[in-house]
Scaffold this active site. Structure first.
Site, PDB file in Angstrom:
ATOM      1  N   GLU A   1      54.081  34.037  28.129  1.00  0.00           N
ATOM      2  CA  GLU A   1      53.866  33.498  29.474  1.00  0.00           C
ATOM      3  C   GLU A   1      54.969  32.494  29.790  1.00  0.00           C
ATOM      4  O   GLU A   1      55.234  31.592  29.001  1.00  0.00           O
ATOM      5  CB  GLU A   1      52.480  32.842  29.538  1.00  0.00           C
ATOM      6  CG  GLU A   1      52.226  31.970  30.748  1.00  0.00           C
ATOM      7  CD  GLU A   1      52.380  32.684  32.101  1.00  0.00           C
ATOM      8  OE1 GLU A   1      51.815  33.775  32.267  1.00  0.00           O
ATOM      9  OE2 GLU A   1      53.090  32.133  32.980  1.00  0.00           O
TER      10      GLU A   1
ATOM     11  N   ARG B   1      38.970  30.669  39.823  1.00  0.00           N
ATOM     12  CA  ARG B   1      40.034  31.354  39.054  1.00  0.00           C
ATOM     13  C   ARG B   1      40.244  30.727  37.688  1.00  0.00           C
ATOM     14  O   ARG B   1      40.459  31.412  36.697  1.00  0.00           O
ATOM     15  CB  ARG B   1      41.353  31.334  39.825  1.00  0.00           C
ATOM     16  CG  ARG B   1      41.376  32.355  40.927  1.00  0.00           C
ATOM     17  CD  ARG B   1      42.711  32.418  41.623  1.00  0.00           C
ATOM     18  NE  ARG B   1      42.632  33.433  42.654  1.00  0.00           N
ATOM     19  CZ  ARG B   1      43.457  34.467  42.767  1.00  0.00           C
ATOM     20  NH1 ARG B   1      44.450  34.618  41.947  1.00  0.00           N
ATOM     21  NH2 ARG B   1      43.301  35.360  43.724  1.00  0.00           N
TER      22      ARG B   1
ATOM     23  N   TYR C   1      33.015  32.067  50.262  1.00  0.00           N
ATOM     24  CA  TYR C   1      31.861  32.201  49.359  1.00  0.00           C
ATOM     25  C   TYR C   1      31.795  30.956  48.481  1.00  0.00           C
ATOM     26  O   TYR C   1      32.818  30.317  48.201  1.00  0.00           O
ATOM     27  CB  TYR C   1      31.957  33.469  48.504  1.00  0.00           C
ATOM     28  CG  TYR C   1      33.308  33.736  47.892  1.00  0.00           C
ATOM     29  CD1 TYR C   1      33.683  33.134  46.692  1.00  0.00           C
ATOM     30  CD2 TYR C   1      34.220  34.582  48.508  1.00  0.00           C
ATOM     31  CE1 TYR C   1      34.926  33.382  46.116  1.00  0.00           C
ATOM     32  CE2 TYR C   1      35.473  34.830  47.954  1.00  0.00           C
ATOM     33  CZ  TYR C   1      35.808  34.228  46.759  1.00  0.00           C
ATOM     34  OH  TYR C   1      37.040  34.460  46.198  1.00  0.00           O
TER      35      TYR C   1
ATOM     36  N   ASP D   1      49.639  43.550  39.259  1.00  0.00           N
ATOM     37  CA  ASP D   1      50.511  43.351  40.428  1.00  0.00           C
ATOM     38  C   ASP D   1      51.947  43.787  40.158  1.00  0.00           C
ATOM     39  O   ASP D   1      52.673  44.130  41.091  1.00  0.00           O
ATOM     40  CB  ASP D   1      50.523  41.866  40.839  1.00  0.00           C
ATOM     41  CG  ASP D   1      49.337  41.505  41.733  1.00  0.00           C
ATOM     42  OD1 ASP D   1      48.426  42.343  41.886  1.00  0.00           O
ATOM     43  OD2 ASP D   1      49.325  40.379  42.268  1.00  0.00           O
TER      44      ASP D   1
HETATM   45  C1  FAD Z   1      44.623  35.271  48.983  1.00  0.00           C
HETATM   46  C2  FAD Z   1      44.347  36.188  47.830  1.00  0.00           C
HETATM   47  C3  FAD Z   1      43.024  36.466  47.462  1.00  0.00           C
HETATM   48  C4  FAD Z   1      42.753  37.350  46.423  1.00  0.00           C
HETATM   49  N1  FAD Z   1      41.453  37.609  46.088  1.00  0.00           N
HETATM   50  C5  FAD Z   1      41.163  38.511  45.126  1.00  0.00           C
HETATM   51  C6  FAD Z   1      39.805  38.796  44.786  1.00  0.00           C
HETATM   52  O1  FAD Z   1      38.872  38.201  45.340  1.00  0.00           O
HETATM   53  N2  FAD Z   1      39.564  39.744  43.828  1.00  0.00           N
HETATM   54  C7  FAD Z   1      40.581  40.428  43.199  1.00  0.00           C
HETATM   55  O2  FAD Z   1      40.290  41.297  42.363  1.00  0.00           O
HETATM   56  N3  FAD Z   1      41.882  40.147  43.488  1.00  0.00           N
HETATM   57  C8  FAD Z   1      42.188  39.216  44.428  1.00  0.00           C
HETATM   58  N4  FAD Z   1      43.504  38.914  44.713  1.00  0.00           N
HETATM   59  C9  FAD Z   1      44.586  39.599  43.971  1.00  0.00           C
HETATM   60  C10 FAD Z   1      44.829  38.952  42.640  1.00  0.00           C
HETATM   61  O3  FAD Z   1      45.093  37.570  42.782  1.00  0.00           O
HETATM   62  C11 FAD Z   1      46.005  39.602  41.914  1.00  0.00           C
HETATM   63  O4  FAD Z   1      46.003  40.988  42.129  1.00  0.00           O
HETATM   64  C12 FAD Z   1      45.923  39.336  40.421  1.00  0.00           C
HETATM   65  O5  FAD Z   1      45.991  37.951  40.188  1.00  0.00           O
HETATM   66  C13 FAD Z   1      47.051  40.062  39.685  1.00  0.00           C
HETATM   67  O6  FAD Z   1      46.979  39.734  38.327  1.00  0.00           O
HETATM   68  P1  FAD Z   1      48.229  40.008  37.373  1.00  0.00           P
HETATM   69  O7  FAD Z   1      47.791  39.554  36.028  1.00  0.00           O
HETATM   70  O8  FAD Z   1      48.723  41.389  37.555  1.00  0.00           O
HETATM   71  O9  FAD Z   1      49.389  39.075  37.934  1.00  0.00           O
HETATM   72  P2  FAD Z   1      49.465  37.502  38.070  1.00  0.00           P
HETATM   73  O10 FAD Z   1      48.121  36.905  38.249  1.00  0.00           O
HETATM   74  O11 FAD Z   1      50.492  37.233  39.103  1.00  0.00           O
HETATM   75  O12 FAD Z   1      50.003  37.014  36.650  1.00  0.00           O
HETATM   76  C14 FAD Z   1      51.334  37.196  36.273  1.00  0.00           C
HETATM   77  C15 FAD Z   1      51.648  36.193  35.179  1.00  0.00           C
HETATM   78  O13 FAD Z   1      52.943  36.486  34.657  1.00  0.00           O
HETATM   79  C16 FAD Z   1      53.681  35.295  34.503  1.00  0.00           C
HETATM   80  N5  FAD Z   1      55.096  35.678  34.553  1.00  0.00           N
HETATM   81  C17 FAD Z   1      55.842  35.998  35.632  1.00  0.00           C
HETATM   82  N6  FAD Z   1      57.077  36.373  35.257  1.00  0.00           N
HETATM   83  C18 FAD Z   1      57.116  36.281  33.905  1.00  0.00           C
HETATM   84  C19 FAD Z   1      58.110  36.570  32.924  1.00  0.00           C
HETATM   85  N7  FAD Z   1      59.324  37.033  33.277  1.00  0.00           N
HETATM   86  N8  FAD Z   1      57.823  36.368  31.614  1.00  0.00           N
HETATM   87  C20 FAD Z   1      56.590  35.906  31.236  1.00  0.00           C
HETATM   88  N9  FAD Z   1      55.607  35.616  32.125  1.00  0.00           N
HETATM   89  C21 FAD Z   1      55.859  35.834  33.440  1.00  0.00           C
HETATM   90  C22 FAD Z   1      53.215  34.421  35.641  1.00  0.00           C
HETATM   91  O14 FAD Z   1      53.461  33.048  35.391  1.00  0.00           O
HETATM   92  C23 FAD Z   1      51.708  34.759  35.674  1.00  0.00           C
HETATM   93  O15 FAD Z   1      50.986  33.941  34.771  1.00  0.00           O
HETATM   94  C24 FAD Z   1      43.813  37.991  45.725  1.00  0.00           C
HETATM   95  C25 FAD Z   1      45.133  37.691  46.063  1.00  0.00           C
HETATM   96  C26 FAD Z   1      45.402  36.789  47.094  1.00  0.00           C
HETATM   97  C27 FAD Z   1      46.836  36.489  47.434  1.00  0.00           C
END
Ligand code: FAD
Length: 395
Positions: free
Chosen positions: A32, A105, A219, A300
């Site tokens: 991370e 979160r 909520y 994502d």
């Molecule tokens: C307003 C809003 C509301 C939302 N509400 C919901 C909801 O109610 N329910 C739901 O299911 N989803 C919701 N989402 C979507 C959700 O937040 C994301 O889809 C989810 O957090 C994606 O998770 P992830 O682990 O793929 O990526 P992220 O949560 O973005 O995690 C990526 C991680 O990688 C790290 N990172 C980045 N680059 C590097 C690198 N090069 N090397 C090492 N580490 C790195 C970052 O620091 C981060 O910790 C919402 C999004 C938004 C914007």
């Protein structure tokens, strides 16, 4: 000891993937970039399709005490608060095999992190940004940027769970011209102390208010002492903000929405937010493939989506489960497991991306189209509206 599978990113996707891989007998090293693993100030709705997976990974004991289970989702007309449909959620366990839940979160992130740290097969390192990498001959060599300098690490596979602006995606697919583009939508987020919110909006329910060109979701979280509020507005990109985080106080944001004529209760809720944080929303085109050899993407990084079905994290969790499951095939190499994971997930994830986008346009209708939409929602009723999402939640 053989090299681990490296997961770039300790978000919900990366940590769940580590747990899922460990369950399949694989060692995982989560890197991370941030100095601390924390999620601040906002809520997550976790739908049954993801809740089932988290429970299956043995997280129920840690998650149940920090979850809140809303009894219903109220779909409201934004200008007067009329409830167009009430989607009852109390039979979710029986229908979908898991409840609808909402989490702070930070609580969800901590539960995942503690479970990962407790597992012998998982190591988590912070201050470790994954940079570029080479792969071939059964090994991925990656450059990891730490405060002490650049280190080399070896892995049998690399999973880019590094979010919207994924570095792994950039190195894996260098010819894709798919930089994140502003989706024309901005989210404003705040946590409002429940005692400052209008009394009728403090119930243990989710609410969705639709206005022309905007919608609001709120909520309660934790024990109901705080209300998570998200205001989403269609608007052109803001030029001046640079990288600074833009923030408004409640009266400022409420005033900026007055042109949409929100109901008094809704306006009062927005006014009660002390510090609203600006969150521009971005999209990327869907990929035709997201794995190559021993490198793949998840969450994502693979399929960012606008949040109107509340499925971004849920889809990352579904990815994580499928990734671990792919290793349960007898004798699967990393390459074949990653290819079969992608095959299992890519179509469904793209479908959710598109459905999320459509949902946003539907919420933001104005004029006669909004009137027709509201009539259709009333006619469908709560059960009909929930049934529309059966493809997302079903077992
Ligand atoms: C307003 C809003 C509301 C939302 N509400 C919901 C909801 O109610 N329910 C739901 O299911 N989803 C919701 N989402 C979507 C959700 O937040 C994301 O889809 C989810 O957090 C994606 O998770 P992830 O682990 O793929 O990526 P992220 O949560 O973005 O995690 C990526 C991680 O990688 C790290 N990172 C980045 N680059 C590097 C690198 N090069 N090397 C090492 N580490 C790195 C970052 O620091 C981060 O910790 C919402 C999004 C938004 C914007």
């Amino acid at each position: 000891m053989s090299a681990p599978i490296v997961i770039a990113g300790a978000g919900v996707g990366g940590l769940t993937a580590a747990l899922s891989l460990a369950r399949a007998g694989k060692r995982a090293l989560v890197l991370e970039r941030a100095p601390k693993i924390e999620e601040v100030g906002a809520g997550f709705q976790i739908a049954p399709n993801a809740g089932r997976i988290l429970a299956g990974l043995g997280l129920e004991e840690a998650l149940a005490p920090v979850a809140l289970e809303p009894q219903a989702i109220n779909i409201r007309r934004g200008r007067d608060g009329a409830i167009l449909a009430r989607l009852g959620l109390s039979d979710s366990r029986a229908r979908w095999g898991a409840p609808f839940r909402v989490y702070h979160r930070a609580d969800l992130q901590q539960a995942l992190l503690q479970a990962a740290l407790a597992h012998d097969a998982i190591e988590v390192r912070v201050n470790s940004r994954v940079g570029d990498f080479d792969d071939g001959a059964g090994v991925v060599r990656l450059r990891v940027h730490t405060p002490e300098g650049v280190e080399e690490a070896e892995a049998i596979g690399l999973v880019g769970a590094d979010g919207l602006r994924s570095a792994v995606r950039g190195h894996l697919l260098p010819t894709e011209r798919d930089a994140p583009i502003y989706a024309g939508l901005t989210a404003w987020r705040a946590l409002v102390p429940a005692e400052l919110a209008p009394a009728p909006l403090r119930a243990r329910e989710s609410n969705l208010w639709m206005l022309p060109g905007a919608h609001v979701v709120h909520y309660p979280l934790r024990d109901g002492g705080v209300i998570n509020v998200v205001v989403i507005v269609s608007e052109p990109p803001r030029q001046s903000e640079g990288s600074a985080i833009l923030s408004l106080d409640g009266p400022e944001l409420a005033r900026s929405l007055d042109r949409l004529r929100p109901a008094d209760e809704l306006r009062a809720l927005i006014e009660a937010g002390a510090a609203w944080r600006h969150w521009p929303l971005f999209a990327r085109p869907s990929l035709q493939r997201w794995s190559r050899g021993a490198v793949t993407l998840l969450g994502d990084a693979a399929h960012p989506m606008v949040p109107f079905l509340a499925q971004g994290a849920a889809q990352a969790i579904e990815d994580a489960e499928a990734l671990g499951r792919a290793f349960l095939q007898l004798g699967a190499s990393v390459e074949t497991a990653f290819a079969s994971y992608e095959k299992r997930r890519i179509v469904r994830a793209a479908k959710v991306v598109h459905a999320s986008r459509r949902q946003g346009a539907y919420f933001h209708l104005g004029g006669a189209s909004a009137l027709a939409r509201d009539l259709a929602i009333r006619a469908l009723g709560g059960r009909g509206m929930l049934a529309r999402n059966a493809w997302l939640y079903r077992k």
